[in-house]
Design a protein around this motif. Structure first.
Motif, PDB file in Angstrom:
ATOM      1  N   LEU A  17       1.170  -1.494  -0.226  1.00 42.23           N
ATOM      2  CA  LEU A  17      -0.096  -0.150   0.137  1.00 42.23           C
ATOM      3  C   LEU A  17       0.377   1.349   0.312  1.00 42.23           C
ATOM      4  O   LEU A  17       2.043   1.277   0.643  1.00 42.23           O
ATOM      5  N   VAL A  18       0.382   2.024  -0.802  1.00 43.50           N
ATOM      6  CA  VAL A  18       0.768   3.326  -0.833  1.00 43.50           C
ATOM      7  C   VAL A  18      -0.121   4.777  -0.500  1.00 43.50           C
ATOM      8  O   VAL A  18      -1.043   4.485  -1.172  1.00 43.50           O
ATOM      9  N   VAL A  19      -0.234   5.176   0.944  1.00 48.21           N
ATOM     10  CA  VAL A  19      -1.454   5.273   1.456  1.00 48.21           C
ATOM     11  C   VAL A  19      -0.615   7.497   1.225  1.00 48.21           C
ATOM     12  O   VAL A  19       0.584   7.887   1.704  1.00 48.21           O
ATOM     13  N   GLN A  20      -1.583   7.828   0.700  1.00 49.33           N
ATOM     14  CA  GLN A  20      -1.425   9.621   0.813  1.00 49.33           C
ATOM     15  C   GLN A  20      -2.874  11.178   0.849  1.00 49.33           C
ATOM     16  O   GLN A  20      -3.555  10.524   0.284  1.00 49.33           O
ATOM     17  N   ASN A  21      -3.218  10.383   1.550  1.00 45.07           N
ATOM     18  CA  ASN A  21      -3.963  11.661   2.377  1.00 45.07           C
ATOM     19  C   ASN A  21      -5.390  10.674   2.364  1.00 45.07           C
ATOM     20  O   ASN A  21      -5.932  11.012   2.255  1.00 45.07           O
ATOM     21  N   GLY A  22      -5.275   9.058   2.901  1.00 49.81           N
ATOM     22  CA  GLY A  22      -5.891   8.394   2.375  1.00 49.81           C
ATOM     23  C   GLY A  22      -6.338   8.137   3.620  1.00 49.81           C
ATOM     24  O   GLY A  22      -6.289   7.273   4.362  1.00 49.81           O
ATOM     25  N   ASN A  23      -7.718   8.208   4.250  1.00 47.48           N
ATOM     26  CA  ASN A  23      -7.540   8.089   6.142  1.00 47.48           C
ATOM     27  C   ASN A  23      -8.990   7.002   6.232  1.00 47.48           C
ATOM     28  O   ASN A  23      -9.801   6.173   5.083  1.00 47.48           O
ATOM     29  N   VAL A  24      -8.213   6.337   7.251  1.00 45.89           N
ATOM     30  CA  VAL A  24      -9.083   5.015   7.580  1.00 45.89           C
ATOM     31  C   VAL A  24      -9.311   4.906   8.929  1.00 45.89           C
ATOM     32  O   VAL A  24      -9.558   4.255   9.846  1.00 45.89           O
ATOM     33  N   TYR A  25      -9.613   6.697   9.717  1.00 47.11           N
ATOM     34  CA  TYR A  25      -9.223   6.125  11.274  1.00 47.11           C
ATOM     35  C   TYR A  25     -10.400   7.719  11.200  1.00 47.11           C
ATOM     36  O   TYR A  25      -9.730   8.531  10.605  1.00 47.11           O
ATOM     37  N   ALA A  26     -10.913   6.989  12.526  1.00 48.71           N
ATOM     38  CA  ALA A  26     -11.720   8.784  13.113  1.00 48.71           C
ATOM     39  C   ALA A  26     -10.925   9.426  13.513  1.00 48.71           C
ATOM     40  O   ALA A  26     -11.117  10.442  13.040  1.00 48.71           O
ATOM     41  N   ALA A  27      -9.547   9.413  14.148  1.00 50.96           N
ATOM     42  CA  ALA A  27      -7.924  10.969  14.341  1.00 50.96           C
ATOM     43  C   ALA A  27      -7.815  11.327  12.666  1.00 50.96           C
ATOM     44  O   ALA A  27      -7.536  12.454  12.666  1.00 50.96           O
ATOM     45  N   GLY A  28      -8.248  10.976  11.836  1.00 46.60           N
ATOM     46  CA  GLY A  28      -8.072  11.752  10.219  1.00 46.60           C
ATOM     47  C   GLY A  28      -8.834  12.218  10.150  1.00 46.60           C
ATOM     48  O   GLY A  28      -8.768  12.779   9.070  1.00 46.60           O
ATOM     49  N   LEU A  29     -10.388  12.611  10.880  1.00 49.16           N
ATOM     50  CA  LEU A  29     -11.173  13.478  10.421  1.00 49.16           C
ATOM     51  C   LEU A  29     -11.340  14.357  10.971  1.00 49.16           C
ATOM     52  O   LEU A  29     -11.013  14.724  12.210  1.00 49.16           O
ATOM     53  N   SER A  30     -11.340  15.959  10.260  1.00 50.66           N
ATOM     54  CA  SER A  30     -11.366  16.780  11.178  1.00 50.66           C
ATOM     55  C   SER A  30     -12.480  17.851  11.116  1.00 50.66           C
ATOM     56  O   SER A  30     -13.490  16.708  11.083  1.00 50.66           O
ATOM     57  N   ASP A  31     -12.880  18.379  11.925  1.00 50.02           N
ATOM     58  CA  ASP A  31     -14.088  18.572  12.603  1.00 50.02           C
ATOM     59  C   ASP A  31     -15.215  19.134  11.056  1.00 50.02           C
ATOM     60  O   ASP A  31     -16.434  19.268  11.345  1.00 50.02           O
ATOM     61  N   GLY A  32     -14.361  19.686  10.233  1.00 45.89           N
ATOM     62  CA  GLY A  32     -14.767  19.994   9.065  1.00 45.89           C
ATOM     63  C   GLY A  32     -15.741  18.661   8.238  1.00 45.89           C
ATOM     64  O   GLY A  32     -16.067  19.403   7.807  1.00 45.89           O
ATOM     65  N   ALA A  33     -14.568  17.976   8.209  1.00 50.56           N
ATOM     66  CA  ALA A  33     -15.426  16.623   7.966  1.00 50.56           C
ATOM     67  C   ALA A  33     -16.015  15.878   8.616  1.00 50.56           C
ATOM     68  O   ALA A  33     -16.649  15.368   7.935  1.00 50.56           O
ATOM     69  N   ARG A  34     -15.919  15.776   9.568  1.00 46.97           N
ATOM     70  CA  ARG A  34     -16.735  15.191  10.649  1.00 46.97           C
ATOM     71  C   ARG A  34     -18.458  16.085  10.308  1.00 46.97           C
ATOM     72  O   ARG A  34     -19.613  15.548  10.076  1.00 46.97           O
ATOM     73  N   ALA A  35     -18.504  17.146  10.251  1.00 51.40           N
ATOM     74  CA  ALA A  35     -19.978  17.818   9.754  1.00 51.40           C
ATOM     75  C   ALA A  35     -20.170  17.833   8.459  1.00 51.40           C
ATOM     76  O   ALA A  35     -21.551  17.426   8.342  1.00 51.40           O
ATOM     77  N   PHE A  36     -19.264  17.220   7.119  1.00 53.35           N
ATOM     78  CA  PHE A  36     -19.955  17.425   5.909  1.00 53.35           C
ATOM     79  C   PHE A  36     -20.049  16.065   6.099  1.00 53.35           C
ATOM     80  O   PHE A  36     -20.748  15.993   5.552  1.00 53.35           O
ATOM     81  N   THR A  37     -19.722  14.610   6.341  1.00 53.96           N
ATOM     82  CA  THR A  37     -19.807  13.593   6.214  1.00 53.96           C
ATOM     83  C   THR A  37     -21.301  13.945   7.698  1.00 53.96           C
ATOM     84  O   THR A  37     -21.666  12.085   6.885  1.00 53.96           O
ATOM     85  N   ALA A  38     -21.596  14.134   7.827  1.00 54.94           N
ATOM     86  CA  ALA A  38     -22.531  13.738   8.811  1.00 54.94           C
ATOM     87  C   ALA A  38     -23.771  14.339   8.276  1.00 54.94           C
ATOM     88  O   ALA A  38     -24.896  14.109   8.589  1.00 54.94           O
TER      89      ALA A  38
END
Length: 291
Positions: free
Chosen positions: A125-146
């Motif tokens: 795997l080469v991972v570049q800003n590919g998130n699979v962890y709750a810790a990797g979600l910004s506040d903005g991302a949490r609001a958007f994905t909700a």
């Protein structure tokens, strides 16, 4: 100077006309790297990387349905499961059986679905800003994905991200020197976003993003079970997926190689040379790579 031959082709997968780019390396036994793009881009985001590495490795970059030059039926169901179905069929059509995967942004939920279904395919795997962890979600991302379809104004909020200003902002946020960015990157993204039906496809995928977050624990378990060789290159100033998402991989893959860069979401735009060199060294170390 070695300049790779790059072919631009199409494959039919379940009624979807999949466009893809593929380099033709000088060695027939060269390692293969499947490049899975993010939002709001497509395979064109990897053009410079393919130019740099395509003579040494087989780099394959498809466009998902709803992105780039791929065309899908009018009734295509835009969910991440369906994107992964098409990616899986694409891999089968190419008769790929063992390859590394570059997962970026949307490419992470597509790539990890492939990994779950076919762990035998994944050489690394080469991972570049590919998130699979709750810790990797910004506040903005949490609001958007909700956001939910029944919420008043939710679709309008998503569509604001699909404007030229929203697209450009994704490239520029977190970048110290924006003069190094290629303006055609966000202009090309916007061209495809503005095609008929594309924005509605992106709205559907935005509402479905919560399905990826629900699968984070399963993907983390997959990493612990299969422990693939992993290279993590991460734009630390990403407004959606900040640096804790990169560090979180080390909880499940303590031997992974981690590099943070002082840049934003599209790290290849600003740090191509450094990241390409890391990818080349990583591919050369994979078991079975030609020496």
């Amino acid at each position: 100077m070695d300049v790779p031959l790059i072919r631009h082709r199409r494959l039919e997968v379940e009624g979807v006309d999949v466009f893809y780019r593929e380099s033709v390396p000088t060695r027939t036994d060269a390692p293969a790297l499947l490049l899975l793009h993010g939002f709001p881009s497509a395979s064109h985001q990897f053009r410079r990387l393919i130019d740099v590495l395509g003579d040494r490795y087989r780099l394959i970059a498809p466009d998902y349905p709803g992105f780039g030059n791929t065309t899908a039926p009018a009734d295509f169901d835009y969910t991440f499961d369906r994107l992964a179905d098409i990616a899986e069929g694409f891999v089968r059509r190419l008769e790929l059986t063992r390859f590394a995967v570059y997962v970026f942004d949307f490419g992470a939920p597509v790539g990890f679905r492939l990994a779950e279904r076919h762990p035998e395919w994944i050489a690394g795997l080469v991972v570049q800003n590919g998130n699979v962890y709750a810790a990797g979600l910004s506040d903005g991302a949490r609001a958007f994905t909700a956001l939910r379809p029944e919420q008043a104004g939710a679709e309008d909020t998503i569509r604001e991200l699909l404007t030229l200003a929203g697209t450009r902002n994704q490239y520029e946020t977190g970048v110290a020197d924006t003069t190094v960015l290629f303006p055609e990157s966000w202009l090309l993204d916007q061209h495809f976003l503005d095609l008929p039906g594309r924005k509605q496809a992106q709205v559907a995928l935005a509402f479905d993003y919560k399905s990826n977050i629900a699968r984070y624990p399963a993907w983390q378990a997959w990493l612990r079970e299969h422990t693939p060789p992993t290279l993590i290159t991460w734009g630390a100033n990403d407004p959606f997926f900040p640096a804790p998402g990169a560090h979180a991989y080390l909880t499940d893959l303590p031997d992974a190689e981690l590099h943070l860069f002082d840049t934003g979401h599209f790290a290849l735009e600003t740090h191509l040379g450094e990241i390409a060199a890391l990818i080349a060294a990583f591919l050369d170390r994979l078991p079975g790579s030609p020496r």
